[in-house]
Design a protein around this motif. Sequence first.
Motif, PDB file in Angstrom:
ATOM      1  N   PHE A 112     -14.635 -71.271 -69.137  1.00 49.82           N
ATOM      2  CA  PHE A 112     -14.426 -70.092 -68.295  1.00 49.82           C
ATOM      3  C   PHE A 112     -12.931 -69.889 -68.050  1.00 49.82           C
ATOM      4  N   GLN A 113     -12.232 -70.974 -67.744  1.00 45.98           N
ATOM      5  CA  GLN A 113     -10.781 -70.891 -67.527  1.00 45.98           C
ATOM      6  C   GLN A 113     -10.066 -70.425 -68.781  1.00 45.98           C
ATOM      7  N   ALA A 114     -10.502 -70.888 -69.948  1.00 46.94           N
ATOM      8  CA  ALA A 114      -9.853 -70.519 -71.211  1.00 46.94           C
ATOM      9  C   ALA A 114     -10.043 -69.039 -71.526  1.00 46.94           C
ATOM     10  N   ILE A 115     -11.205 -68.483 -71.201  1.00 48.11           N
ATOM     11  CA  ILE A 115     -11.444 -67.054 -71.417  1.00 48.11           C
ATOM     12  C   ILE A 115     -10.487 -66.226 -70.564  1.00 48.11           C
ATOM     13  N   VAL A 116     -10.372 -66.580 -69.285  1.00 46.16           N
ATOM     14  CA  VAL A 116      -9.467 -65.843 -68.395  1.00 46.16           C
ATOM     15  C   VAL A 116      -8.016 -66.041 -68.823  1.00 46.16           C
ATOM     16  N   ASP A 159      -6.920 -67.425 -53.046  1.00 46.84           N
ATOM     17  CA  ASP A 159      -7.481 -66.109 -52.767  1.00 46.84           C
ATOM     18  C   ASP A 159      -6.774 -65.080 -53.643  1.00 46.84           C
ATOM     19  N   VAL A 160      -7.523 -64.479 -54.548  1.00 46.63           N
ATOM     20  CA  VAL A 160      -6.965 -63.509 -55.493  1.00 46.63           C
ATOM     21  C   VAL A 160      -7.247 -62.097 -54.983  1.00 46.63           C
ATOM     22  N   PRO A 161      -6.225 -61.335 -54.589  1.00 52.41           N
ATOM     23  CA  PRO A 161      -6.463 -59.968 -54.095  1.00 52.41           C
ATOM     24  C   PRO A 161      -7.127 -59.101 -55.157  1.00 52.41           C
ATOM     25  N   VAL A 162      -8.064 -58.279 -54.729  1.00 53.06           N
ATOM     26  CA  VAL A 162      -8.765 -57.376 -55.651  1.00 53.06           C
ATOM     27  C   VAL A 162      -8.823 -55.978 -55.041  1.00 53.06           C
ATOM     28  N   GLN A 172     -14.711 -62.066 -50.817  1.00 52.24           N
ATOM     29  CA  GLN A 172     -14.515 -62.123 -49.377  1.00 52.24           C
ATOM     30  C   GLN A 172     -13.535 -61.040 -48.935  1.00 52.24           C
ATOM     31  N   ARG A 173     -13.562 -60.770 -47.661  1.00 51.31           N
ATOM     32  CA  ARG A 173     -12.543 -59.923 -47.051  1.00 51.31           C
ATOM     33  C   ARG A 173     -11.880 -60.749 -45.951  1.00 51.31           C
ATOM     34  N   ILE A 174     -10.648 -61.183 -46.213  1.00 49.64           N
ATOM     35  CA  ILE A 174      -9.903 -61.948 -45.209  1.00 49.64           C
ATOM     36  C   ILE A 174      -9.029 -60.925 -44.480  1.00 49.64           C
ATOM     37  N   GLN A 175      -7.784 -60.782 -44.896  1.00 55.37           N
ATOM     38  CA  GLN A 175      -6.992 -59.638 -44.451  1.00 55.37           C
ATOM     39  C   GLN A 175      -7.071 -58.512 -45.478  1.00 55.37           C
ATOM     40  N   PHE A 176      -7.646 -58.861 -46.632  1.00 57.30           N
ATOM     41  CA  PHE A 176      -7.768 -57.925 -47.747  1.00 57.30           C
ATOM     42  C   PHE A 176      -8.948 -58.378 -48.594  1.00 57.30           C
ATOM     43  N   PRO A 177      -9.529 -57.492 -49.411  1.00 52.50           N
ATOM     44  CA  PRO A 177     -10.601 -57.945 -50.309  1.00 52.50           C
ATOM     45  C   PRO A 177     -10.035 -58.925 -51.329  1.00 52.50           C
ATOM     46  N   CYS A 178     -10.769 -59.978 -51.626  1.00 51.75           N
ATOM     47  CA  CYS A 178     -10.290 -60.964 -52.592  1.00 51.75           C
ATOM     48  C   CYS A 178     -11.452 -61.715 -53.213  1.00 51.75           C
ATOM     49  N   ILE A 179     -11.181 -62.281 -54.372  1.00 54.77           N
ATOM     50  CA  ILE A 179     -12.062 -63.282 -54.968  1.00 54.77           C
ATOM     51  C   ILE A 179     -11.467 -64.640 -54.625  1.00 54.77           C
ATOM     52  N   MET A 194      -7.941 -56.365 -60.635  1.00 51.85           N
ATOM     53  CA  MET A 194      -7.097 -57.447 -60.105  1.00 51.85           C
ATOM     54  C   MET A 194      -6.005 -57.814 -61.092  1.00 51.85           C
ATOM     55  N   SER A 195      -5.059 -58.605 -60.619  1.00 54.99           N
ATOM     56  CA  SER A 195      -4.023 -59.161 -61.487  1.00 54.99           C
ATOM     57  C   SER A 195      -4.625 -60.292 -62.304  1.00 54.99           C
ATOM     58  N   SER A 196      -4.559 -60.167 -63.629  1.00 55.31           N
ATOM     59  CA  SER A 196      -5.086 -61.237 -64.473  1.00 55.31           C
ATOM     60  C   SER A 196      -4.256 -62.509 -64.314  1.00 55.31           C
ATOM     61  N   ALA A 197      -2.947 -62.355 -64.056  1.00 53.65           N
ATOM     62  CA  ALA A 197      -2.081 -63.529 -63.869  1.00 53.65           C
ATOM     63  C   ALA A 197      -2.491 -64.304 -62.617  1.00 53.65           C
ATOM     64  N   ASN A 198      -2.787 -63.595 -61.527  1.00 55.97           N
ATOM     65  CA  ASN A 198      -3.208 -64.270 -60.293  1.00 55.97           C
ATOM     66  C   ASN A 198      -4.524 -65.012 -60.484  1.00 55.97           C
ATOM     67  N   LEU A 199      -5.459 -64.375 -61.183  1.00 54.61           N
ATOM     68  CA  LEU A 199      -6.741 -65.038 -61.433  1.00 54.61           C
ATOM     69  C   LEU A 199      -6.539 -66.239 -62.348  1.00 54.61           C
TER      70      LEU A 199
END
Length: 278
Positions: free
Chosen positions: A16-20, A136-139, A109-116, A84-89
Motif C-alpha cells: 500500500f505504501q509503495a503504491i502511494v 494528520d493529512v489535510p484533505v 476526521q475533522r480536527i481543526q480541518f478535515p483530514c485523513i 489531498m497532497s500526495s507528498a503529505n500522504l
Amino acid sequence: MKFRALMQDPLYMKEFQAIVATLTKLAKDCVMILGSRQMHFIVNEDQSSSASPLVWAGIAAKEYFPEYRMESAHPDQEYIVLDMSSANLGRALSVLRGGGVNSCKLKLQRIQFPCISVIASVLTSSSTEAREVVHDVPVTIIPGSDWSAYVLPSVPNSQLALGLPSLRLLKSLIDKLKNISPSLEFQANLDGELNVIATSEMSTVTSRFQKLLIRTVAGYEQEASCSVDSRKASAFFGALQLPHEELTIGIDREHSIHLQIDVRQDVVLHSVLPAVCI
C-alpha cells in the motif's frame, strides 16, 4: 460521513505504501475515492501541460483491510471523494516501510480541518510496548456536485496486449531511449514480439522483446503500433516503487498505450500514455 480502515499484514502495508509512493513521484496532488468495497487513487494533474502520465490505482478493500467501513454523507451517494497532497500522504505512510509496524489505521476526521489520520502502531527496540505514530493529512472533501471532474479514467480497448516478464529491463531501456528521441514507438504483433523504437535525425534504435505472452487480441488484428511521449513513458517507469516484475502493455492503435501492473488479483496500477503525432 465516516471512513475507517485497518491494515495488519506487513506485506500488504508495504505494498500500500509503495503504491502511494509511486503516485507521489508523479504528481503534487492526488484524489482518493472511497467506495463501500473499493478504494481508488488518481493523480490530479493537468494532463495537457504536464510531463506526467495519467496514472490511477484500484484497490479492493478486502485485499488490504480486514476492517473497512465507509459511510457517505447522503444515502444516495456511493463514494467519498477527497483531494489531498500526495507528498503529505506519502510522508505519513513512510513509516510502513520499516519493520515493527503492528497495524495501521486510516481514519477520516475533522480536527481543526478535515483530514485523513494515519495511525501506525510501532514496536521499537527499546520498548516492549507499541507506540502510536500519528500523521494528520489535510484533505478537501469534494461535494457530489463536483464529482464529474473526478471520474475514474477508463481502460482503453487495446487491439493487442502483451505481458512482459521483466519490468526492470524495460524501465532501464526507456530511461536511455528518452535521450535519443522525444517520442517512442511501441509495435506489437501476434508472434508475441514487442519493438520499442526511438528515432532521431542521426539514427534509429530498435529494442526487441520476443516470445511474450499474448494477453489480448481484438478481432483479427495481426499487429498494432502507437507512438507516445518519451518523457511521459520515462516518468511512469521512473516513479514505480513496486517490486513486482510483470507488466502488461496494451496498444490502442494510434490512440494510446495502456500500462498495467497487477500487484495482486484485485489491486491494479494503471497508466495511459496518449498517442503523439510524429
